[in-house]
Design a protein around this motif. Structure first.
Motif, PDB file in Angstrom:
ATOM      1  N   UNK A  11      76.552  32.156 -20.946  1.00 43.65           N
ATOM      2  CA  UNK A  11      75.225  32.767 -21.002  1.00 43.65           C
ATOM      3  C   UNK A  11      74.173  31.719 -20.657  1.00 43.65           C
ATOM      4  N   UNK A  12      73.336  32.029 -19.681  1.00 45.65           N
ATOM      5  CA  UNK A  12      72.219  31.150 -19.339  1.00 45.65           C
ATOM      6  C   UNK A  12      71.001  31.612 -20.132  1.00 45.65           C
ATOM      7  N   UNK A  13      70.686  30.904 -21.192  1.00 50.07           N
ATOM      8  CA  UNK A  13      69.592  31.290 -22.080  1.00 50.07           C
ATOM      9  C   UNK A  13      68.237  30.968 -21.450  1.00 50.07           C
ATOM     10  N   UNK A  14      68.143  29.777 -20.850  1.00 50.10           N
ATOM     11  CA  UNK A  14      66.890  29.351 -20.209  1.00 50.10           C
ATOM     12  C   UNK A  14      67.199  28.988 -18.764  1.00 50.10           C
ATOM     13  N   UNK A  15      66.826  29.852 -17.795  1.00 51.40           N
ATOM     14  CA  UNK A  15      67.094  29.555 -16.385  1.00 51.40           C
ATOM     15  C   UNK A  15      66.335  28.303 -15.916  1.00 51.40           C
ATOM     16  N   UNK A  16      66.930  27.584 -15.000  1.00 46.27           N
ATOM     17  CA  UNK A  16      66.308  26.380 -14.409  1.00 46.27           C
ATOM     18  C   UNK A  16      65.855  25.386 -15.476  1.00 46.27           C
ATOM     19  N   UNK A  17      66.676  25.252 -16.501  1.00 43.21           N
ATOM     20  CA  UNK A  17      66.343  24.353 -17.607  1.00 43.21           C
ATOM     21  C   UNK A  17      66.809  22.941 -17.271  1.00 43.21           C
TER      22      UNK A  17
END
Length: 228
Positions: A176-182
């Motif tokens: 799961x990508x919780x914060x994209x472009x983190x």
């Protein structure tokens, strides 16, 4: 063993005497391995299995092992179980086995396992001992899961990264990508981040306990007033 005894053992292991946030045992693996959910839960489940099986194995022989030899015998049994789990992980989850590294064989000397064997399994029947060991292990696993989840989200912006190491390549879609472009927060995945997060978990549990005690006192006061 009746239902109430089973419930008490589980509640005691998972919450009341949780090894991670109450007894504060085995802090080295807790802090070192909890950089992600997968790593933390994997080590927690391995520890749970060892605790349950060692409790079930040691309880039947507790009355025939001489007091002078009980610690070496307990450690020998734990070592055999850990070795079996280590070989199974090496064979079927090699990538995860490499990541966890030395912390798998170190389960043998983990004070969580030996302390619980000494405190419970050496004094109780096999079934209760197995359930107690499993409950204690699952309590530790829950702490590792929350700790790993918080650190992984703040550190990498993802959840369940590396799950393919345990479940195979097809499990990559579960990440799961919780914060994209983190771009990441380095402190979260370093030892200071582990200490800070664990401290917050301990504070949260203490707050929940105080809240439950206050609610219980309020309810008791209301019942006493109504009875009067």
């Amino acid at each position: 063993m009746n239902y109430q005894e089973f419930k008490d053992i589980v509640y005691n292991g998972v919450w009341k005497q949780n090894t991670g946030v109450v007894q504060l045992l085995g802090l080295c693996p807790i802090l070192a391995v909890s950089s992600s959910v997968v790593n933390g839960v994997s080590l927690g489940l391995a520890t749970s299995l060892v605790m349950a099986l060692s409790g079930a194995a040691i309880a039947p022989i507790r009355t025939i092992v001489p007091n002078e030899a009980r610690i070496p015998v307990f450690i020998l049994i734990i070592a055999v179980l850990v070795t079996v789990i280590q070989y199974l992980m090496n064979a079927y989850m090699y990538s995860l086995y490499v990541v966890l590294g030395i912390f798998i064989p170190l389960i043998v000397t983990n004070c969580i396992v030996l302390a619980r064997i000494e405190a419970f399994a050496a004094k109780n029947p096999p079934l209760q001992s197995a359930i107690d060991g499993l409950a204690m292990g699952l309590g530790l696993t829950a702490v590792l899961a929350v700790l790993g989840g918080v650190r992984e989200i703040f550190g990498h912006g993802t959840l369940l990264s590396g799950i393919d190491m345990a479940l195979g390549e097809s499990a990559k879609s579960l990440v799961i990508t919780v914060v994209p472009d983190y771009h990441g927060f380095l402190l979260a995945i370093l030892p200071p981040g582990a200490f800070i997060t664990l401290g917050l978990l301990i504070a949260t549990k203490n707050w929940l306990n105080l809240r439950a005690e206050a609610r219980a006192r309020t309810e008791a006061s209301i019942v006493k007033t109504q009875a009067a």
